[in-house]
Design an enzyme around this catalytic site. Structure first.
Site, short mmCIF file in Angstrom:
data_model
loop_
_atom_site.label_atom_id
_atom_site.label_comp_id
_atom_site.label_asym_id
_atom_site.label_seq_id
_atom_site.Cartn_x
_atom_site.Cartn_y
_atom_site.Cartn_z
CG ASP A 1 -1.04 -3.56 -17.41
OD1 ASP A 1 -0.26 -4.53 -17.30
OD2 ASP A 1 -1.72 -3.10 -16.47
CD GLU B 1 5.11 1.92 -8.96
OE1 GLU B 1 4.13 1.62 -8.25
OE2 GLU B 1 5.99 1.11 -9.26
CG LEU C 1 -1.26 -8.20 -7.27
CD1 LEU C 1 -0.44 -9.21 -6.48
CD2 LEU C 1 -0.43 -7.60 -8.41
CE LYS C 2 -8.60 -12.54 -6.38
NZ LYS C 2 -7.45 -12.44 -5.47
CG ASN D 1 1.71 3.12 -5.77
OD1 ASN D 1 2.06 4.13 -6.36
ND2 ASN D 1 2.33 1.97 -5.89
CG HIS E 1 2.21 -1.44 -15.54
ND1 HIS E 1 1.91 -2.73 -15.12
CD2 HIS E 1 3.25 -1.54 -16.39
CE1 HIS E 1 2.74 -3.58 -15.72
NE2 HIS E 1 3.56 -2.90 -16.49
CG ASN F 1 -3.31 -0.33 -12.88
OD1 ASN F 1 -3.23 -0.64 -11.71
ND2 ASN F 1 -2.58 -0.90 -13.83
N GLY G 1 0.77 -1.23 0.00
CA GLY G 1 0.00 0.00 0.00
C GLY G 1 0.81 1.28 0.00
#
Ligand code: GRF
Length: 213
Positions: free
Chosen positions: A152, A181, A92-93, A16, A111, A109, A14
């Site tokens: 993505d 990020e 991750l899902k 981010n 990446h 998102n 966590g």
């Protein structure tokens, strides 16, 4: 402009999420995180939410018959909190098509590479940095993007470059990219909450135009 209600999905540490919490607390973002959901009970991000008085919950995938049912319960929880923007912060899902459709161009998102390089199925976490080193690329970075029904593949919002040095390892690269990020995710959310991200269709693909200032 009223503040945007944000729901965050996590799976891990966590950091981010923390960068988002800090940026909101510093008054940089016209938004409020109203819900954090994790698919991993041990995700430290749940503790970060708790410490900041943010509603948070672990939802166990094994309690649901299918991925669609799992997505459905997350959508329900988001609706209950009137979430307007969903942020995937190390989640991750894969979201199903119904979820992506319901929050079309309202899911951001982060990446850990410069999309369209080193992304898509199987490219997550340290696998991304290992692939960069194995290939021998000299720059990598991070991408904040809208989520569409692909992996993505949605419209890119912000990217920032990281140089790869001779002595870089997966660990050092992960740390360098993570720092970036933590800058571009809050910035992308800030731009979204200020209505400064326009989407345009060109060559059969949506691209963003960012209004600065
Ligand atoms: C980050 O590297 C992010 O790019 C990827 O998953 C990781 C999450 O890290 N999607 P954290 O849980 O935010 O610390």
């Amino acid at each position: 402009m009223s503040s945007v209600k944000i729901g965050v999905l996590i799976s891990g540490g966590g950091t981010n999420l923390q960068s988002l919490i800090d940026s909101i607390n510093d008054g940089n973002i016209n938004g409020e995180i109203v819900l954090v959901i994790s698919d991993n009970k041990k995700a430290y991000g749940l503790k970060r939410a708790e410490k900041n008085g943010i509603d948070n919950m672990y939802i166990n995938r094994l309690e649901y018959d299918s991925s669609d049912d799992y997505n459905e319960v997350i959508i329900e929880k988001m609706k209950e909190k009137k979430v307007e923007l969903v942020v995937l912060a190390g989640y991750l899902k894969i979201l199903n098509e119904k979820f992506v459709k319901k929050y079309q161009n309202k899911i951001i998102n982060i990446h850990p590479s410069l999309i369209p390089s080193f992304c898509g199925k199987g490219y997550y976490g340290t696998k991304v940095h290992k692939a960069c080193l194995d290939y021998g690329v000299k720059v990598t970075g991070a991408t904040a993007h809208f989520v569409d029904k692909g992996t993505d593949t949605g419209p890119i919002i912000l990217q920032r470059v990281v140089n790869i040095d001779n002595e870089d390892t997966v660990k050092s690269l992960k740390e360098k990219v993570l720092k970036v990020e933590h800058k571009i995710l809050p910035e992308a959310v800030r731009l979204y909450c200020e209505g400064k991200i326009e989407l345009k269709k060109q060559n059969n693909r949506f691209v963003t135009k960012i209004r600065r200032g």
